[in-house]
Design an enzyme around this catalytic site. Structure first.
Site, PDB file in Angstrom:
ATOM      1  N   GLU A 102     -49.806  -8.936  -4.093  1.00 41.22           N
ATOM      2  CA  GLU A 102     -49.240 -10.670  -4.264  1.00 41.22           C
ATOM      3  C   GLU A 102     -47.832 -10.988  -4.985  1.00 41.22           C
ATOM      4  O   GLU A 102     -47.332 -12.320  -4.576  1.00 41.22           O
ATOM      5  CB  GLU A 102     -50.395 -11.404  -4.509  1.00 41.22           C
ATOM      6  CG  GLU A 102     -51.502 -11.713  -4.386  1.00 41.22           C
ATOM      7  CD  GLU A 102     -52.894 -12.890  -4.460  1.00 41.22           C
ATOM      8  OE1 GLU A 102     -52.282 -13.495  -4.520  1.00 41.22           O
ATOM      9  OE2 GLU A 102     -54.028 -12.090  -4.371  1.00 41.22           O
ATOM     10  N   GLY A 103     -47.371 -10.328  -4.879  1.00 41.69           N
ATOM     11  CA  GLY A 103     -45.870 -10.037  -6.173  1.00 41.69           C
ATOM     12  C   GLY A 103     -45.228  -8.883  -5.638  1.00 41.69           C
ATOM     13  O   GLY A 103     -45.280  -8.109  -5.557  1.00 41.69           O
TER      14      GLY A 103
END
Length: 478
Positions: free
Chosen positions: A176-177
């Site tokens: 997610e990042g």
């Protein structure tokens, strides 16, 4: 990393147990349920009776087929070793860590894992999560990390295995990042190791429903995954818009599965919140989700089942998991009761211990005095605060108004904010200005190993929006 040989007898026992009632990836009625983050406890701090239980508690019947444990959220921590966080069950604050690392010793969970596997379920480890922003600097590092995961969690051997002799059934990617460069090397190397193993291993991923996913898109296009747990919530393409053909896009994912995925037999799951308190949007009742599942199963051959976030929410919500499993297998049974969304009272924590993971805020109504301009009681924008539609902030000299729920969406760089102009020339909206504040939820809970109550930090969810940047559907304990 110091290596040691996994006892042969234990390994044989595990392999035999996990294959006894074989999980079938090609099935169309599988139910995958995440476990590990005590999502219910994050939104119901006083209802400790319904907080997340030990893993084997969720394996007492045939309802759940796959359990991704969440999360291994640090790839390269102290001593170069990874770290993981299983909230109130096992974490670096309440459990011993291996010397020279921040990898908690969760070996007491070995019997739980093996119990679930003996009942025909697969237990995997989800990498990443809300605070995971792990990157690789080159192919060599990515390949070496695949070997680390193999040795610590799967069929390899090491003296620092967090789950002791238990051999997990695979990994799940919830990236997610950060940069996703070299992740294909990681997956490819890990797949090669898995193929040389003594049992079947699985690789799954959890992308958002907007296609292609901002982080996993290129990875799942390049490497063969066994299943994709698509998050059909906290986005415009969520379950709440199933009847809108312009938004609901399972067909797009089905087309990807058949024509783009390196594995033409990959299964696509509908990811859903297990309760109204499990996500910001996308929750539908069990009958609605059941009907959607049955229709999708009938129309798309890539459909593999339903994914729920998470086990604690499902059990507290009248066994939502049991209700949806009935629909998947052809029935129409609904859970006997539901738990409505409740508000949570927050107080400032008595102390905060810095960790390698970030915290996630909750929204609240407050007023904060701005120090400049004529914007009155409007606060400056803060990256780690959750904002809802109508919230106003100051950023880069301008007044901004949120037009949707957002988190870490920088004004001017995200469509979640409307620019109202320079603060010096724009008055704040009349009446009470709704600003966003954040505080750590604090409650008293009994440690698994301690006889006296101790404070535990509980953090409410980060919710995704329909913009390319992605934040977690997950709840987090630190």
């Amino acid at each position: 990393m110091i290596s040691s040989v996994l006892p042969i007898a234990s390994a044989l026992l595990i392999f035999g147990a996990s294959e006894a009632l074989a999980f079938t990836n090609s099935a169309t009625d599988n139910l995958a349920v995440y476990w590990g983050q005590n999502s219910y406890g994050a939104t119901h701090s006083s209802d400790t009776a319904n907080w997340q239980q030990n893993l084997s508690y969720y394996c007492q019947d045939d309802t759940i087929d796959a359990i991704p444990m969440a999360f291994l959220d640090v790839f390269f921590g102290t001593g170069g070793e990874p770290s993981l966080d299983l909230a109130n069950i096992c974490n670096v604050n309440d459990d011993a860590v291996f010397p020279g690392t921040q990898l908690p010793d969760c070996s007491f969970l070995a019997s739980d894992i093996e119990t679930c596997q003996s009942k025909g379920k697969i237990v995997t480890m989800s990498l990443g999560g809300a605070t995971g922003s792990n990157t690789f600097s080159n192919d060599s590092q990515a390949s070496a990390f695949a070997q680390t995961i193999w040795d610590l969690l799967l069929g390899g051997s090491s003296s620092t295995r967090p789950f002791g002799s238990a051999v997990l059934d695979g990994i799940d990617l919830d990236i997610e990042g950060g940069s996703t460069s070299y992740y294909t090397t990681f997956v490819s190397t890990l797949r090669s190791l898995m193929n040389s193993g003594s049992k079947t291993y699985y690789i799954t991923g959890a992308p958002q429903c907007p296609f292609p996913d901002a982080y996993l898109g290129s990875i799942i296009n390049a490497e063969g995954f066994d299943a994709i747990y698509v998050q059909f919530y906290n986005n415009y393409c969520g379950l709440q818009n199933y009847d809108d053909s312009n938004d609901w896009n399972f067909g797009t994912w089905d087309n990807w599965a058949k024509n783009t995925s390196p594995n033409p037999n990959v299964k696509v799951y509908i990811g859903a919140p297990a309760s109204s308190t499990a996500a910001g949007s996308g929750y539908v009742d069990v009958a609605t989700l059941g009907s959607i599942a049955q229709a999708t199963k009938a129309n798309y051959s890539s459909f593999g089942g339903i994914m729920l976030w998470d086990a604690s929410q499902a059990y507290a919500n009248g066994r939502f998991d049991e209700g949806i499993k009935s629909y998947l297998t052809g029935g129409t049974a609904a859970p006997t009761s539901t738990v409505s969304s409740t508000s949570t009272t927050t107080t400032a924590p008595t102390s905060t211990t810095p960790t390698s993971t970030s915290t996630t805020p909750t929204s609240a109504t407050s007023t904060t005095t701005a120090s400049t301009g004529s914007c009155g009681s409007v606060a400056a924008w803060v990256a780690n605060v959750a904002y809802t539609s109508g919230d106003q902030v100051l950023y880069d000299g301008d007044l901004w108004t949120a037009n949707q729920w957002n988190y870490a969406e920088t004004p001017g760089e995200s469509g979640a904010w409307d620019d109202d102009g320079p603060c010096a020339s724009v008055a704040a909206k009349a009446g009470s200005v709704k600003a966003a504040a954040y505080s750590m939820l604090t409650t008293t809970a009994f440690s698994r190993t301690k006889s006296t109550p101790e404070p535990m930090k509980v953090v409410v969810p980060v919710v995704q929006t329909n913009v390319p940047a992605k934040h977690s559907r997950f709840f987090k304990f630190d």
